[in-house]
Write an enzyme that holds these catalytic residues in place. Structure first.
Site, short mmCIF file in Angstrom:
data_model
loop_
_atom_site.label_atom_id
_atom_site.label_comp_id
_atom_site.label_asym_id
_atom_site.label_seq_id
_atom_site.Cartn_x
_atom_site.Cartn_y
_atom_site.Cartn_z
N HIS A 161 1.17 -1.36 -0.16
CA HIS A 161 0.11 0.22 0.15
C HIS A 161 0.98 1.52 -0.09
O HIS A 161 0.50 2.87 0.29
CB HIS A 161 -1.08 -0.42 1.03
CG HIS A 161 -1.82 -1.10 1.47
ND1 HIS A 161 -3.20 -1.79 0.08
CD2 HIS A 161 -1.29 -2.16 1.85
CE1 HIS A 161 -3.19 -3.13 1.04
NE2 HIS A 161 -2.57 -3.15 1.67
N SER A 282 14.76 21.51 -16.34
CA SER A 282 13.49 22.16 -16.13
C SER A 282 13.29 23.73 -17.24
O SER A 282 14.68 24.19 -16.46
CB SER A 282 12.89 22.52 -15.44
OG SER A 282 11.44 23.87 -15.14
N LYS A 288 16.27 22.12 -10.95
CA LYS A 288 15.29 20.38 -11.08
C LYS A 288 15.42 19.38 -11.60
O LYS A 288 16.66 20.09 -12.71
CB LYS A 288 14.05 21.24 -11.89
CG LYS A 288 12.90 21.82 -10.88
CD LYS A 288 11.57 20.46 -10.56
CE LYS A 288 11.05 20.10 -11.43
NZ LYS A 288 9.88 19.12 -9.94
N GLU A 295 10.05 8.81 -16.36
CA GLU A 295 9.01 8.73 -16.71
C GLU A 295 7.91 8.54 -17.71
O GLU A 295 6.70 7.83 -18.30
CB GLU A 295 8.12 10.23 -16.63
CG GLU A 295 8.27 10.78 -15.21
CD GLU A 295 8.50 11.56 -15.10
OE1 GLU A 295 7.86 12.81 -14.04
OE2 GLU A 295 9.77 12.83 -15.89
#
Ligand code: ARG
Length: 461
Positions: A161, A282, A288, A295
């Site tokens: 979980h 970024s 960043k 991804e």
């Protein structure tokens, strides 16, 4: 493009040709051009057989074979360009052959249809590229197993979980991924085994009146044998479904692994430092460092599932035998195979360079009472029924929380004994995260020695 420029194999029957836009709509050359080497191989085996059976003169078979070989070489070298105006790769190659050899070129299609031709090309192509894909899977497995071995003893939290559950090791976690990829390898091998039948000789759907030798062409092309039933051979795309499913499952695995990586790379977890080479910045936020590769692999899994659904939808309701709908089978299958290949290569590069923060992983085992199950099993070993042991350990956890303590070992023995008289001094050693892991030495368990055994087993496959 005028109608005269359309190079088609079926001009005789029709008084009119489709207009340029319509012709382009039904053409498949843009997709099936990658089947050129297989189309050449299939045609060479076919003409050799036609020659041996006396269906065409032996010297014509020799000339045709030599010219097909030359066309193959020229295509590979780029000295012959695939004509975008052709209908499909089969029409193009037969067209070139006929341009060069005249009537002799017109002999090649005896006893054959593009329906069995495309089926044989596709199967040959898959027999070539799927083993390459399995090579990529093997390489990826090797990287995972190397990193797993390196971290067989690196303790980290295991999650259910997405809540900290029990201590495991990073090696155990990576070996779990490897076990999944090992099944993928075998799925691809299974599909290859079933598609290993040669459709040639099926013709359009009903076989041929010519004395073809189907054993001969099947053997020459490296198939186990000719397909049993010609109608099945031209209508069947089970192999495409199976491989597309194998791709979708592999991509689903990679997607889940990458989800773990994205989570681990977050500031909040901090388990993983992706190397700069596998990160992007970024355009606006100067600080960043994003796990874009992980991804994107996660994102591309959607495409593989879509491709599988596309194929199922394509096939459902198709009447036997061949329908032009089947031409749509290749684009999605090729895309899935290309996607898996690219993603495996990216994933393993990323994994090879990933720097794991093992101190932070180990520290994360403290504070979430991941040792509570071990405390309960400690009591079971001392003879307490499990449900009672579970309750006693749960009470100890509640006591800890009430007292602001972060681990069971922070409680004194008298305090622990208020919950069970069976607690003794040896409990403390058993609750150390490394000890929790080492004690799980059953087959399939997380103990470092056991994980090394699992890794050895996977390596031997
Ligand atoms: N380009 C076609 C395909 O990919 C080849 C077979 C065409 N057969 C036909 N009867 N139209 O399926």
């Amino acid at each position: 493009m005028s109608n005269d420029e359309q190079k088609v194999l079926w001009g005789g029957r029709l008084e009119e040709r489709p207009g340029a836009e319509a012709f382009a709509f039904q053409a498949s050359i843009g997709v099936d051009r990658r089947l050129a080497p297989e189309d050449i191989r299939g045609s060479r085996a076919h003409v050799a057989m036609l020659g041996r059976r006396g269906i065409i003169p032996a010297e014509s078979a020799v000339r045709l074979d030599a010219e097909l070989a030359r066309i193959g070489e020229e295509l590979a070298a780029g000295t012959l360009a695939v004509e975008e105006a052709a209908e499909d790769i089969h029409s193009f190659i037969e067209g070139v052959l006929t341009q060069r050899l005249g009537d002799m070129g017109r002999m090649v299609h005896a006893g054959r249809s593009r329906n069995d031709q495309v089926a044989v090309d596709l199967r040959l192509y898959l027999k070539r590229v799927v083993p390459e894909l399995r090579g990529e899977l093997d390489e990826t497995l090797r990287v995972l197993l190397d990193r797993g071995e390196e971290h067989a003893g690196s303790v980290m939290p295991g999650y259910t979980h997405l809540q900290r559950a029990q201590p495991v090791t990073l090696g155990y976690h990576l070996t779990a991924w490897a076990a999944a990829l090992d099944r993928d390898r075998r799925r691809f091998a299974d599909a290859l085994d079933r598609l290993d039948e040669c459709p040639l000789g099926a013709g359009a759907l009903a076989g041929s009146t010519l004395p073809l030798d189907r054993e001969d062409t099947a053997r020459a092309l490296g198939f186990r044998g000719p397909a049993l039933n010609g109608m099945d051979a031209v209508a069947d795309r089970d192999f495409a479904l199976e491989l597309s499913a194998a791709c979708a499952i592999t991509m689903t695995h990679l997607s889940r692994f990458c989800e773990d990586l994205v989570i681990w790379a977050s500031e909040e977890f901090g388990f993983l430092k992706l190397s700069d080479a596998w990160s992007t910045g970024s355009s606006i936020m100067p600080q960043k460092k994003n796990p874009d590769f992980a991804e994107l692999i996660r994102g591309k899994a959607g495409r593989a599932t879509g491709n599988l659904v596309c194929l199922f939808t394509l096939l459902k309701g198709l009447p036997y035998a061949y329908d032009k709908d089947l031409q749509e089978d290749k684009e999605s299958l090729f895309d899935s195979l290309d996607t898996v290949r690219a993603c495996l290569r990216m994933f393993r590069g990323m994994m090879a360079d990933a720097a794991f923060d093992t101190e932070r992983m180990e520290a994360a085992c403290i504070g979430g009472f991941l040792e509570a199950t071990d405390a309960a099993e400690y009591l079971v070993r001392k003879g307490l029924p499990f449900r009672k042991a579970h309750e006693a350990a749960a009470q100890v956890v509640r006591d800890c929380i009430a007292a602001g303590q972060r681990r069971i070992a922070e409680r004194s023995l008298p305090e622990l004994r208020e919950r069970s008289a069976l607690f003794a001094e040896d409990l403390y050693a058993a609750l150390d995260p490394a000890a929790c892991v080492a004690a799980r030495n059953l087959p399939g368990g997380s103990a470092p020695e056991e994980v090394r055994r699992q890794i050895r087993l996977l390596r031997n496959r």
